[in-house]
Enzyme design. Sequence first.
Site, PDB file in Angstrom:
ATOM      1  N   GLU A 116       0.824  -1.219   0.000  1.00  0.00           N
ATOM      2  CA  GLU A 116       0.000   0.000   0.000  1.00  0.00           C
ATOM      3  C   GLU A 116       0.859   1.270   0.000  1.00  0.00           C
ATOM      4  O   GLU A 116       0.362   2.351   0.320  1.00  0.00           O
ATOM      5  CB  GLU A 116      -0.943   0.019   1.211  1.00  0.00           C
ATOM      6  CG  GLU A 116      -1.892  -1.159   1.314  1.00  0.00           C
ATOM      7  CD  GLU A 116      -2.929  -1.267   0.198  1.00  0.00           C
ATOM      8  OE1 GLU A 116      -2.942  -0.402  -0.702  1.00  0.00           O
ATOM      9  OE2 GLU A 116      -3.703  -2.232   0.224  1.00  0.00           O
ATOM     10  N   HIS A 139      -2.870   2.439   8.439  1.00  0.00           N
ATOM     11  CA  HIS A 139      -3.982   1.678   7.858  1.00  0.00           C
ATOM     12  C   HIS A 139      -4.183   0.406   8.662  1.00  0.00           C
ATOM     13  O   HIS A 139      -3.212  -0.254   9.050  1.00  0.00           O
ATOM     14  CB  HIS A 139      -3.667   1.336   6.396  1.00  0.00           C
ATOM     15  CG  HIS A 139      -4.553   0.279   5.822  1.00  0.00           C
ATOM     16  ND1 HIS A 139      -5.913   0.457   5.684  1.00  0.00           N
ATOM     17  CD2 HIS A 139      -4.293  -0.970   5.352  1.00  0.00           C
ATOM     18  CE1 HIS A 139      -6.434  -0.640   5.144  1.00  0.00           C
ATOM     19  NE2 HIS A 139      -5.473  -1.521   4.945  1.00  0.00           N
ATOM     20  N   HIS A 141      -7.553  -2.753  10.012  1.00  0.00           N
ATOM     21  CA  HIS A 141      -8.843  -3.395   9.732  1.00  0.00           C
ATOM     22  C   HIS A 141      -9.643  -3.574  11.023  1.00  0.00           C
ATOM     23  O   HIS A 141      -9.904  -4.713  11.424  1.00  0.00           O
ATOM     24  CB  HIS A 141      -8.616  -4.774   9.102  1.00  0.00           C
ATOM     25  CG  HIS A 141      -7.708  -4.807   7.906  1.00  0.00           C
ATOM     26  ND1 HIS A 141      -7.014  -5.926   7.520  1.00  0.00           N
ATOM     27  CD2 HIS A 141      -7.389  -3.842   6.992  1.00  0.00           C
ATOM     28  CE1 HIS A 141      -6.312  -5.673   6.413  1.00  0.00           C
ATOM     29  NE2 HIS A 141      -6.513  -4.409   6.087  1.00  0.00           N
ATOM     30  N   GLU A 169     -17.829  12.232  22.376  1.00  0.00           N
ATOM     31  CA  GLU A 169     -16.457  12.549  21.978  1.00  0.00           C
ATOM     32  C   GLU A 169     -16.239  12.557  20.467  1.00  0.00           C
ATOM     33  O   GLU A 169     -15.240  13.115  19.995  1.00  0.00           O
ATOM     34  CB  GLU A 169     -15.483  11.541  22.601  1.00  0.00           C
ATOM     35  CG  GLU A 169     -15.206  11.755  24.065  1.00  0.00           C
ATOM     36  CD  GLU A 169     -14.426  13.039  24.339  1.00  0.00           C
ATOM     37  OE1 GLU A 169     -13.449  13.310  23.628  1.00  0.00           O
ATOM     38  OE2 GLU A 169     -14.814  13.776  25.255  1.00  0.00           O
ATOM     39  N   HIS A 210     -13.042  -3.105   3.643  1.00  0.00           N
ATOM     40  CA  HIS A 210     -11.604  -3.356   3.787  1.00  0.00           C
ATOM     41  C   HIS A 210     -11.059  -2.823   5.117  1.00  0.00           C
ATOM     42  O   HIS A 210     -10.530  -3.596   5.916  1.00  0.00           O
ATOM     43  CB  HIS A 210     -10.841  -2.756   2.596  1.00  0.00           C
ATOM     44  CG  HIS A 210      -9.378  -3.052   2.629  1.00  0.00           C
ATOM     45  ND1 HIS A 210      -8.656  -3.478   1.537  1.00  0.00           N
ATOM     46  CD2 HIS A 210      -8.475  -2.976   3.641  1.00  0.00           C
ATOM     47  CE1 HIS A 210      -7.397  -3.686   1.880  1.00  0.00           C
ATOM     48  NE2 HIS A 210      -7.260  -3.379   3.152  1.00  0.00           N
TER      49      HIS A 210
HETATM   50  O1  2HA Z   1      -0.839  -4.929   4.013  1.00  0.00           O
HETATM   51  O2  2HA Z   1      -3.791  -4.367   4.821  1.00  0.00           O
HETATM   52  O3  2HA Z   1      -4.395  -3.340   2.490  1.00  0.00           O
HETATM   53  C1  2HA Z   1      -2.013  -5.655   4.032  1.00  0.00           C
HETATM   54  C2  2HA Z   1      -3.158  -4.762   3.867  1.00  0.00           C
HETATM   55  C3  2HA Z   1      -3.466  -4.348   2.505  1.00  0.00           C
HETATM   56 ZN    ZN Z   2      -5.649  -3.503   4.418  1.00  0.00          ZN
END
Ligand code: 2HA
Ligand code: ZN
Length: 270
Positions: A116, A139, A141, A169, A210
Site C-alpha cells: 500500500e 492503515h 482493519h 467525543e 476493507h
Molecule cells: O498490508 O492491509 O491493504 C495488508 C493490507 C493491505
Molecule cells: Zn488492508
Amino acid sequence: MKNIFDAPFIREMRAVTANMYRLGWDERNGGNISYMLDENEVAEYLDLNSVIRTIPTGFDAKELIGKIFIVTGTGKYFKNIDSDPENNLGIIRIAGDGTTAELLWGYSDGGRFTSELPAHLMSHISRLSVNPENRIIMHCHPDNTLAMTQVHEMDERKLTRTLWKQMTESIVVFPDGIGVLPWMVCGTNEIGKATAEKMKKYRLVVWTLHGIYGAGKDMDETFGLIETVEKAAIQYMLTAHLPKVNTITDDNLRALAKAFNLDYRKDFLD
Ligand code: 2HA
Ligand code: ZN
C-alpha cells in the site's frame, strides 16, 4: 553512532503495532504504517550515505524527494514487529528520481515495503499540503468499523453523522468527518490516488469492506483518531438493531462544536 534499536521511532513503531495487533485490528499481514522521520534524527543512528539497495516504487512521488520514512514490510505480520523490527520494518529515502526508494535499514530478509505504499506516499503528499506537521499514515482493519461498512450506507455525510451521534467525543475528535471510498482493488496506484484525494479534506478515510486510513502529526493523534472511530462503530454495532431511546441531536452537536470551538463540517448537520 547511536544504536538504532534505542531510537524513539523504532520504539514507537514496535509499541503501536503490538497494541494494534492485540486490539485485533491487524490480523495476519493486515495493516501498514508509514512514518516520516527527521533526517537529522535518523543521522544519529544511520550513515545516510550508505544505501543497502534500491527498490522501485512504481509511481512518482517527487514532492517527497529526500524524505525518509519508516514503513512496515509487505507480507509481514504486525504480531512479529516487536520481536524482530529489523526484518519487519524498513527505513527508506525517496531518491532524486522520485520513483525509487533507497533502503537505509531493515527488510533484512530481502523484503520490501507494504504493497500500500502508493496510498501512503500519496496521502502524505495530500496531508502535508494542508498540514506541514503531518508525519504518519496508518492503515488497519478494525472489526466494528469494517462491520459497519457492510450494513451502513457508505456516504460521507451519512456515515460521519451516524458516528458523531454514537457518543459525545466523536465530533470533538474528528470534527472534519470521515471520507469514504467504495470497494476497490487494494495495493494499486488507483486506490492510492483516490485515498490521497480524500486526504486533502479528511484525516480519516474508510475503505468499504476493507478498513480505515488515518493521518496525523504523531502516533497518538493518528491512533487516537482510528480508536475513536472504532469506539463509535462499536456503539453502532451494539445498538443498531435495538430501538433508540436516547440520541445525540444536531443541536447537541452544534452545542459541542461551540463549547469546544470546533472547526467542523457544518454541512454535515441538518
Ligand atoms: O498490508 O492491509 O491493504 C495488508 C493490507 C493491505
Ligand atoms: Zn488492508
